[in-house]
Design an enzyme around this catalytic site. Structure first.
Site, PDB file in Angstrom:
ATOM      1  N   HIS A   1     -25.677 -11.051 -30.591  1.00  0.00           N
ATOM      2  CA  HIS A   1     -25.303 -12.462 -30.471  1.00  0.00           C
ATOM      3  C   HIS A   1     -25.050 -12.817 -29.009  1.00  0.00           C
ATOM      4  O   HIS A   1     -24.510 -12.018 -28.241  1.00  0.00           O
ATOM      5  CB  HIS A   1     -24.050 -12.756 -31.300  1.00  0.00           C
ATOM      6  CG  HIS A   1     -24.290 -12.684 -32.777  1.00  0.00           C
ATOM      7  ND1 HIS A   1     -24.889 -13.700 -33.480  1.00  0.00           N
ATOM      8  CD2 HIS A   1     -24.022 -11.707 -33.674  1.00  0.00           C
ATOM      9  CE1 HIS A   1     -24.972 -13.373 -34.756  1.00  0.00           C
ATOM     10  NE2 HIS A   1     -24.460 -12.151 -34.897  1.00  0.00           N
TER      11      HIS A   1
ATOM     12  N   THR B   1     -26.522  -0.416 -20.999  1.00  0.00           N
ATOM     13  CA  THR B   1     -26.771  -1.853 -20.934  1.00  0.00           C
ATOM     14  C   THR B   1     -27.962  -2.199 -20.043  1.00  0.00           C
ATOM     15  O   THR B   1     -28.443  -3.327 -20.077  1.00  0.00           O
ATOM     16  CB  THR B   1     -25.533  -2.590 -20.402  1.00  0.00           C
ATOM     17  OG1 THR B   1     -25.240  -2.112 -19.071  1.00  0.00           O
ATOM     18  CG2 THR B   1     -24.324  -2.336 -21.295  1.00  0.00           C
ATOM     19  N   LYS B   2     -28.422  -1.218 -19.235  1.00  0.00           N
ATOM     20  CA  LYS B   2     -29.538  -1.439 -18.321  1.00  0.00           C
ATOM     21  C   LYS B   2     -30.530  -0.285 -18.428  1.00  0.00           C
ATOM     22  O   LYS B   2     -30.203   0.784 -18.953  1.00  0.00           O
ATOM     23  CB  LYS B   2     -29.044  -1.559 -16.872  1.00  0.00           C
ATOM     24  CG  LYS B   2     -28.090  -2.725 -16.636  1.00  0.00           C
ATOM     25  CD  LYS B   2     -27.625  -2.758 -15.187  1.00  0.00           C
ATOM     26  CE  LYS B   2     -26.665  -3.918 -14.945  1.00  0.00           C
ATOM     27  NZ  LYS B   2     -26.177  -3.945 -13.541  1.00  0.00           N
TER      28      LYS B   2
ATOM     29  N   ARG C   1     -23.634   4.943 -16.097  1.00  0.00           N
ATOM     30  CA  ARG C   1     -23.953   5.005 -14.662  1.00  0.00           C
ATOM     31  C   ARG C   1     -24.641   6.323 -14.339  1.00  0.00           C
ATOM     32  O   ARG C   1     -24.435   7.328 -15.017  1.00  0.00           O
ATOM     33  CB  ARG C   1     -22.685   4.872 -13.821  1.00  0.00           C
ATOM     34  CG  ARG C   1     -22.009   3.497 -13.934  1.00  0.00           C
ATOM     35  CD  ARG C   1     -20.777   3.433 -13.040  1.00  0.00           C
ATOM     36  NE  ARG C   1     -20.166   2.119 -13.036  1.00  0.00           N
ATOM     37  CZ  ARG C   1     -19.282   1.690 -13.932  1.00  0.00           C
ATOM     38  NH1 ARG C   1     -18.902   2.505 -14.904  1.00  0.00           N
ATOM     39  NH2 ARG C   1     -18.777   0.486 -13.849  1.00  0.00           N
TER      40      ARG C   1
END
Length: 235
Positions: A153, A200-201, A215
Site C-alpha cells: 500500500h 528495500t533497494k 546495507r
C-alpha cells in the site's frame, strides 16, 4: 543454420514443455502486456454493455474464487509430499521445474506469475507474492520464513491504494531465514541477504547485505558452481 536438439532437451520438452520454454527463452513480457491490454479492452467493452447485477455477480464470483484458491493453496502446504504439492502448484500456474523444491507451509499470492529456476531450494513457511511478477533464477536458496512482496500500500495515498513492481532474484543468490524483500527489488547474481534483513533497494551481484534496512557488508566469492534442489522428505 538450425540448431540440432539433443535427446536430453527433447525429453525435457516432452516432460516439462512450459517450464523448459520459460527457463530457456524467458517470459516475453511485451507479448504478455499486449495480450493483457487486449483482454482489458474486451472486458471493459463487455462490462459497459452488461447489466449492473451481472457485473456485480461476476465480480463476486471472481473475488470469492481468488480468496478460496489462496486458502486451498495454504492448506496444501501442509501435505507431507513434495510430489503432490508441486503438482498442484504447477496446476495453479507456477513455473516450477522438477529439479527445484518448495518445502512445506509455503503460501503464495498469484502463483501463476511466479517463475522458479532450476535447482532451487525454497525453505519451509516462505511467502511468495507473484501479483506483480516474481522471477527466481537457478540454484537459488531461500531460507525458512523468507517473505517476498511485489505489491504494497502507498503510505501517503488518500485511499490506501496499492502499488507494486516485479521482484527478480539472480542465479546463486541466497536469501537467509526471516529476510523480507519489498516490491521492485532486484537481488543480483550470487548476492547474499542475511537473516532477518529487510531489503528495500536493489542488491548488487555478489554483495552481502544485512540489517533493516539492508546495507552492504562485504563481497562474496564469484566462484560459485553449486547446484541445489535438495528436498527434505515429508516436509
Amino acid at each position: 543454420m538450425r540448431r540440432r536438439v539433443s535427446s536430453r532437451e527433447s525429453s525435457v520438452q516432452a516432460v516439462r514443455p512450459r517450464e523448459w520454454v520459460v527457463r530457456r527463452y524467458g517470459h516475453d513480457h511485451r507479448l504478455s502486456r499486449a495480450r493483457g491490454a487486449v483482454f482489458m479492452t474486451l472486458r471493459d467493452e463487455v462490462k459497459s454493455l452488461a447489466p449492473a447485477p451481472v457485473v456485480s455477480a461476476v465480480r463476486w464470483r471472481r473475488e470469492m474464487w481468488a480468496d478460496l484458491r489462496l486458502r486451498l493453496l495454504s492448506d496444501l502446504g501442509h501435505v507431507p509430499s513434495h510430489a503432490i504439492r508441486n503438482w498442484f502448484y504447477r496446476r495453479a500456474g507456477m513455473a516450477l521445474p522438477v529439479t527445484s523444491s518448495i518445502h512445506w507451509r509455503a503460501e503464495f499470492y498469484a502463483p501463476e506469475r511466479i517463475v522458479v529456476g532450476e535447482y532451487c531450494t525454497i525453505g519451509d513457511t516462505c511467502f511468495l507474492d507473484g501479483r506483480s511478477g516474481l522471477t527466481i533464477g537457478d540454484s537459488v536458496n531461500l531460507g525458512s520464513h523468507v517473505t517476498i512482496y511485489t505489491r504494497q500500500h502507498a503510505v501517503d495515498s488518500p485511499d490506501f491504494a496499492e502499488v507494486g513492481a516485479p521482484v527478480r532474484v539472480g542465479d546463486h543468490a541466497w536469501i537467509a531465514s526471516y529476510a523480507i524483500v519489498l516490491p521492485g527489488v532486484t537481488i543480483g547474481e550470487g548476492a547474499v541477504v542475511a537473516a532477518g534483513a529487510v531489503v528495500t533497494k536493489d542488491v548488487a551481484p555478489y554483495a552481502m547485505v544485512a540489517g533493516n534496512p539492508a546495507r552492504f557488508v562485504r563481497e562474496r566469492s564469484h566462484e560459485l558452481t553449486y547446484r541445489l534442489g535438495y528436498a527434505k522428505r515429508f516436509v
